[in-house]
Design an enzyme around this catalytic site. Structure first.
Site, short mmCIF file in Angstrom:
data_model
loop_
_atom_site.label_atom_id
_atom_site.label_comp_id
_atom_site.label_asym_id
_atom_site.label_seq_id
_atom_site.Cartn_x
_atom_site.Cartn_y
_atom_site.Cartn_z
N ILE A 51 35.37 34.97 23.93
CA ILE A 51 35.92 36.26 24.75
C ILE A 51 37.38 36.34 24.78
O ILE A 51 38.15 37.15 24.36
CB ILE A 51 35.40 36.40 26.27
CG1 ILE A 51 33.87 36.62 25.97
CG2 ILE A 51 36.14 37.50 26.89
CD1 ILE A 51 33.39 36.86 27.41
N ASP B 214 37.41 42.05 37.94
CA ASP B 214 36.30 42.42 37.19
C ASP B 214 35.04 41.61 37.94
O ASP B 214 33.81 41.95 37.95
CB ASP B 214 36.02 42.31 35.60
CG ASP B 214 35.01 42.90 35.00
OD1 ASP B 214 34.55 43.94 35.48
OD2 ASP B 214 34.20 42.27 34.43
N ARG C 228 34.60 34.71 36.18
CA ARG C 228 33.89 34.35 37.26
C ARG C 228 34.70 34.48 38.47
O ARG C 228 35.92 33.76 38.56
CB ARG C 228 33.02 33.06 37.24
CG ARG C 228 32.02 33.02 36.11
CD ARG C 228 30.72 33.99 36.39
NE ARG C 228 29.95 33.97 35.35
CZ ARG C 228 29.43 34.82 34.47
NH1 ARG C 228 30.39 35.95 34.65
NH2 ARG C 228 28.71 34.87 33.63
N HIS D 54 31.44 44.14 37.41
CA HIS D 54 31.21 43.28 36.05
C HIS D 54 30.13 44.06 35.37
O HIS D 54 28.90 43.58 35.29
CB HIS D 54 31.06 41.83 36.65
CG HIS D 54 31.13 41.10 35.48
ND1 HIS D 54 32.29 40.74 34.95
CD2 HIS D 54 30.26 40.28 35.04
CE1 HIS D 54 32.03 39.77 34.05
NE2 HIS D 54 30.68 39.22 34.01
N ILE D 55 30.73 45.09 34.71
CA ILE D 55 29.51 45.75 33.80
C ILE D 55 29.71 45.55 32.38
O ILE D 55 29.20 46.63 31.67
CB ILE D 55 29.17 47.29 34.52
CG1 ILE D 55 30.70 48.20 34.31
CG2 ILE D 55 28.90 47.49 35.80
CD1 ILE D 55 30.54 49.52 34.72
#
Length: 182
Positions: free
Chosen positions: A19, A123, A99, A147-148
């Site tokens: 990421i 997020d 996270r 967080h989608i």
């Protein structure tokens, strides 16, 4: 409602796995002046686009934008600590997409309240979902998002396939191909 442009700024990415590397590759198009990153080892793909491997402390001190994209484990829990938040530039923006427990959220709330940093985009938080009376909810220099990123039909199907592959591997006595560590 004006903010700072990414163009010409120093952007730091904490955690340059898949990421983080993908984010770094996209940032090139925004013409950042410097791209800093942290990782356990140098990332050739990020180095090839001008990224510089630095320590977390150096990244926090130098960056105008800090993107937290690390995996959460015992080594990274609260990697964005009170001391590291205090070392950030006063115009810096912290973005956490990893996270919630990667960031000392209490220290972040204090820094945002006291305007010691410009802002934050989160997020992920601790806990999720945040209670409606949580201090982050009332701050004007923070943007909170659910967080989608995986909320697509395609991603749900891919995650189901990964789960199936893991189950079949375990039943066959093999290592899971998509093991996740917490």
């Amino acid at each position: 409602m004006c903010g700072r442009s990414i163009k010409g700024s120093v952007v730091g990415i904490i955690g340059c796995g898949n990421i983080g590397t993908s984010i770094a590759e996209k940032l090139v198009n925004f013409k950042v002046s410097q791209l800093l990153y942290t990782s356990r080892s140098e990332k050739p793909a990020v180095k090839a686009i001008g990224g510089q491997l630095v320590t977390v402390d150096e990244l926090m001190e130098r960056s105008d934008f800090v993107v937290v994209a690390a995996a959460l484990n015992e080594d990274t829990k609260f990697i964005v600590s009170r001391e590291r938040i205090a070392a950030m530039k006063s115009n810096a923006i912290l973005v956490n997409i990893g996270r919630g427990q990667l960031v000392d959220q209490d220290a972040l709330v204090e820094a945002l309240r006291e305007k010691r940093i410009r802002g934050a985009g989160l997020d992920v938080m601790t806990p999720e979902p945040l209670p409606l009376d949580h201090p982050l909810m009332g701050l004007d220099n923070v943007l909170l998002l659910p967080h989608i990123g995986t909320a697509t039909f395609e991603m749900e199907e891919e995650m189901a396939m990964m789960t199936t592959q893991n189950i079949l591997a375990v039943l066959d006595g093999c290592p899971m191909p998509n093991e996740v560590f917490f």
